[in-house]
Write a protein that holds these residues in place. Structure first.
Motif, PDB file in Angstrom:
ATOM      1  N   LYS A 203       0.819  -1.210   0.000  1.00  0.00           N
ATOM      2  CA  LYS A 203       0.000   0.000   0.000  1.00  0.00           C
ATOM      3  C   LYS A 203       0.861   1.272   0.000  1.00  0.00           C
ATOM      4  CE  LYS A 203      -3.834   1.973   2.666  1.00  0.00           C
ATOM      5  NZ  LYS A 203      -3.251   2.704   3.800  1.00  0.00           N
ATOM      6  N   TYR A 206       1.943   1.977  -3.469  1.00  0.00           N
ATOM      7  CA  TYR A 206       0.761   2.358  -4.258  1.00  0.00           C
ATOM      8  C   TYR A 206       0.442   3.836  -4.052  1.00  0.00           C
ATOM      9  CZ  TYR A 206      -4.288   2.563  -5.345  1.00  0.00           C
ATOM     10  OH  TYR A 206      -5.531   2.917  -5.824  1.00  0.00           O
ATOM     11  N   GLU A 207       0.503   4.258  -2.806  1.00  0.00           N
ATOM     12  CA  GLU A 207       0.136   5.640  -2.482  1.00  0.00           C
ATOM     13  C   GLU A 207       1.044   6.671  -3.147  1.00  0.00           C
ATOM     14  OE1 GLU A 207       0.163   5.253   1.705  1.00  0.00           O
ATOM     15  OE2 GLU A 207      -1.985   4.777   1.821  1.00  0.00           O
ATOM     16  N   LEU A 300      -6.573  -4.011   1.696  1.00  0.00           N
ATOM     17  CA  LEU A 300      -6.288  -2.787   2.452  1.00  0.00           C
ATOM     18  C   LEU A 300      -6.058  -3.071   3.927  1.00  0.00           C
ATOM     19  CD1 LEU A 300      -8.728  -0.173   0.855  1.00  0.00           C
ATOM     20  CD2 LEU A 300      -6.227  -0.292   0.658  1.00  0.00           C
ATOM     21  N   ASP A 303      -2.560  -3.849   4.588  1.00  0.00           N
ATOM     22  CA  ASP A 303      -1.597  -2.895   4.022  1.00  0.00           C
ATOM     23  C   ASP A 303      -1.136  -3.272   2.627  1.00  0.00           C
ATOM     24  OD1 ASP A 303      -1.566  -0.980   6.025  1.00  0.00           O
ATOM     25  OD2 ASP A 303      -0.304  -2.276   7.284  1.00  0.00           O
ATOM     26  N   VAL A 305      -2.558  -3.448  -1.637  1.00  0.00           N
ATOM     27  CA  VAL A 305      -3.604  -2.974  -2.538  1.00  0.00           C
ATOM     28  C   VAL A 305      -3.792  -4.022  -3.622  1.00  0.00           C
ATOM     29  CG1 VAL A 305      -4.298  -1.198  -4.187  1.00  0.00           C
ATOM     30  CG2 VAL A 305      -3.167  -0.546  -2.078  1.00  0.00           C
TER      31      VAL A 305
END
Ligand code: ADP
Ligand code: MG
Length: 700
Positions: A203, A206-207, A300, A303, A305
């Motif tokens: 995650k 990804y962010e 999610l 943690d 995606v």
């Protein structure tokens, strides 16, 4: 998990047959069963009783709200929650849920795509309870699966045509079965087991990627030094983080009555697959939507995606959805299961050949059923089935069909084994599960067909309502002929021979990924439609409109609306991707490159200013290379920006607009990416603002 607790959690949040039997008065239960099994209308009084029982059950499961759950033409599901509360004069509340609320809803539908079917001022759209797919409780809400129609009755969703197509197929298949002497089956059900592929990435990474956040795929990213070439991920040991995810996912799915069965690592690094046990096409479609939704949520929580896009990463395998499809009678006979007697064999071959003819005649419709901008990256690329539709049958069946096409009958079976020659002079068929071909878009796998072209993020509804309808059409032609035949057996032989002779061009058992096949397919006259924009017009071809209308699945107007929506969706998707790309290029990559150029230039100056006679070739070569790439990068940013801005000059025609986006905008995106990816390989990793492919695909 203990066996007992597995048994208890399976379906615990579903208002299934067992719950209905337990909670409904016998008469109500029987009436509802008749509606579900035979499609009979439901008496409103019965609906009131069902609604009340459903509400009490849902509240016990923690629900406070209910929602009509539907599948608009966005391809994802929609819901609007209403609480069960109803105020009383003394300032308190009671809970209420009426039969009317169960059966029909009126969401404000003005913002869902309708492709011109419903002007926005006529916002009314209706949702109608689909009692063939069970209601369930999720996140404290009672979900009621529904179909979604316009005020004037046109389908605005994916479920309505699917239900219509199931009825059409059942009707025509039963006609054929009756002619073969079947008097017991009441309906024929189409079944589907969709194998779902997906990626999981960290995650935090990804962010940092706006492209993944906004478009679901990476718009920049150079190849990782290691890709999938070692073939060490396929069926490999599952990372602990991922196996925790899978365990939680399975539990969530089981609670919803979804029979998650198989899980494994896929070919690409960070790619996985989940397959449920097959179900009716309708329930399988609902379950697949829930599966995708649950995958995202559970990821999610860990943690991670979950990426469902067809091609999140260039240069490694994309994700699809293998749509395993068959037809069976309500009393359990799989119509694509070869039998053991000549009579059963003949019946099997009639159903098999009907599918073959349908696929050949309506290859263009089947192609459009899985056409999306995301899937364009996959179909025709070398890991996915090619965009040419062909059928893999395996050696034994192909040989039998060849005998039929030569002499009108088949007298021996390649696999040896028992040979039964009866009135229909057909040999006994043996299932051969080892006979596999992974490169065919439509493969016979013993007792079902596996349609491998569907995209990983798509609903499977469209592929299945098209499949059901085109097969229903050929079965209706077969039934027409057999009903009027003087000699049944002779007519069966004649039909089989005709189908095989006229449609064997669609059968191909070789390597579907090879160049030779592309040439061979062209010689055979098979369509090779490589892009969504070119696939979409098939929706409005006369023969296709005719078949959809004849079986009451979609009217011309409904097809026109889908045509508009698909083209619009294509243009919008590319537009969003282009804008995202420009944003990343202008505000993240170019500034990073400039910063790096300054760093290198400073180093050149610093070295020079020492006055020492040192070599500065490394810095100055790098400076030259990066500076010239930066100039080219900026030029290509401008080109893309101009192309996007000029889109508004295109005449108001959805096809022309979509074509413009593909030919101009999409092409320029590729050109921009090429330079961006080169720069990534030169610029200081500390300065490069995006996580790399290696970071994302090889996490721990
Ligand atoms: P593979 O070997 O291709 O990975 P499997 O044999 O495990 O596939 O089956 C893949 C899917 O096919 C599963 O979801 C399974 O339930 C489904 N399937 C099996 N029989 C049928 C059928 N008669 N109709 C539809 N789907 C089926
Ligand atoms: Mg498979």
């Amino acid at each position: 998990m203990q066996e007992n607790s597995l048994k208890t959690i399976f379906g615990e949040n579903v208002f299934n047959d067992a719950v209905m039997r337990e909670r409904l008065p016998k008469q109500t239960y029987n009436a509802l069963r008749k509606t579900i099994d035979e499609g009979l209308p439901l008496d409103p009084k019965v609906a009131d009783v069902v609604a009340n029982a459903m509400k009490d059950w849902a509240i016990e499961k923690g629900a406070t709200h209910f929602t009509h759950w539907f599948q608009p033409l966005t391809g994802i599901t929609a819901e609007k929650h209403e609480s069960f509360i109803s105020p009383t004069p003394d300032g308190k509340v009671i809970t209420e849920f009426s039969g009317k609320e169960l059966i029909k809803g009126e969401p404000d539908a003005s913002s869902f795509p309708s492709g011109g079917l419903r002007a926005t001022f006529e916002a009314r759209g209706y949702t109608a309870w689909d009692c063939t797919s069970p209601a369930f409780v999720k996140d404290n809400v009672l979900y009621i699966p529904t179909a979604f129609c316009s005020y004037t009755g046109e389908a605005l969703d994916l479920k309505t045509p699917l239900l219509r197509s199931m009825e059409a197929l059942s009707k025509q298949a039963l006609r054929v079965l009756r002619l073969f002497g079947n008097t017991t089956s009441k309906k024929v059900i189409t079944t589907v087991g969709p194998e779902q592929e997906y990626f999981l990435i960290d995650k935090k990474l990804y962010e940092k990627r706006k492209d993944l956040i906004l478009t679901g795929r990476t718009l920049f990213g150079s190849k990782s030094p290691k890709g999938q070439e070692m073939e060490d991920h396929y069926f490999g040991t599952i990372r602990e983080r991922v196996s925790t995810f899978m365990k939680e996912l399975n539990e969530e799915l089981w609670k919803l009555g979804i029979s998650a069965k198989t899980e494994h690592n896929e070919v690409a690094p960070a790619q996985h697959e989940l397959a449920p046990i097959f179900n009716t096409t309708n329930i399988a479609t609902d379950h697949n939507q829930l599966t995708m939704d649950t995958m995202k949520k559970v990821a999610l929580r860990n943690d991670l995606v979950c990426l469902l896009h067809e091609k999140p990463f260039a240069g490694v395998n994309g994700s699809g959805k293998h749509n395993n499809w068959s037809m069976s009678t309500d009393d359990g006979l799989n119509l694509l299961d070869p039998g053991t007697t000549p009579h059963e064999n003949a019946q099997f071959l009639v159903f098999l050949c009907s599918v073959i003819k349908a696929i050949d005649e309506y290859a263009d419709l089947l192609r459009v059923s899985c056409a999306t901008p995301g899937n364009d990256h996959r179909l025709g690329a070398n890991e996915a089935p090619p965009a040419i539709i062909s059928i893999f049958l395996g050696e034994q069946l192909t040989d039998i069909l060849e005998q039929i096409s030569e002499s009108g009958s088949a007298t021996n079976s390649k696999q040896g084994g028992e040979l039964k020659i009866g009135v229909t002079t057909l040999p006994t068929l043996h299932k051969d599960s080892t006979d596999r071909n992974r490169t065919s878009p439509f493969a016979f796998t013993g007792n079902k067909f596996e349609f491998r072209m569907v995209g990983s993020s798509s609903s499977i509804a469209t592929a299945n309502y098209i499949l059901n309808t085109i097969v229903a059409e050929v079965l209706s032609e077969v039934a027409d002929r057999l009903e009027n035949a003087n000699n049944f057996n002779e007519e069966v032989q004649k039909i089989l021979k005709e189908i095989v002779t006229n449609h064997k061009r669609v059968i191909f058992n070789g390597n579907g990924y090879s160049e030779e096949w592309v040439k061979e397919a062209e010689k055979r006259g098979l369509p090779n439609i490589s892009s969504t924009v070119d696939a979409i017009p098939a929706l409005l071809k006369d023969k296709n409109v005719k078949v959809m209308e004849k079986h009451g699945v979609l009217s011309k107007v409904e097809l026109e609306s889908r045509y508009e929506i698909m083209l619009e969706n294509y243009a919008k998707t590319i537009n969003i991707e282009a804008l995202t790309m420009l944003d990343i290029a202008k505000r993240q990559l170019l500034p990073a490159v400039i910063k790096f150029i300054k760093e290198v230039a400073d180093s050149v100056n610093a070295a020079k200013s020492t006055g020492l006679d040192v070599k500065i070739d490394a810095q100055s070569d790098l400076l030259a290379e990066v500076s010239s790439l930066a100039a080219e990068f900026k030029k290509r940013i401008d080109n893309l920006e101009n192309a996007v801005n000029s889109a508004s000059n295109i005449e108001n025609d959805s096809f022309a607009i979509a074509k413009y986006y593909r030919d101009e905008v999409f092409t320029k995106m590729g050109e921009l990416r090429e330079i961006g990816d080169k720069l990534e390989t030169l610029v200081d990793a500390e300065i490069w603002p995006l996580p790399t492919y290696a970071d994302m695909l090889f996490y721990v």
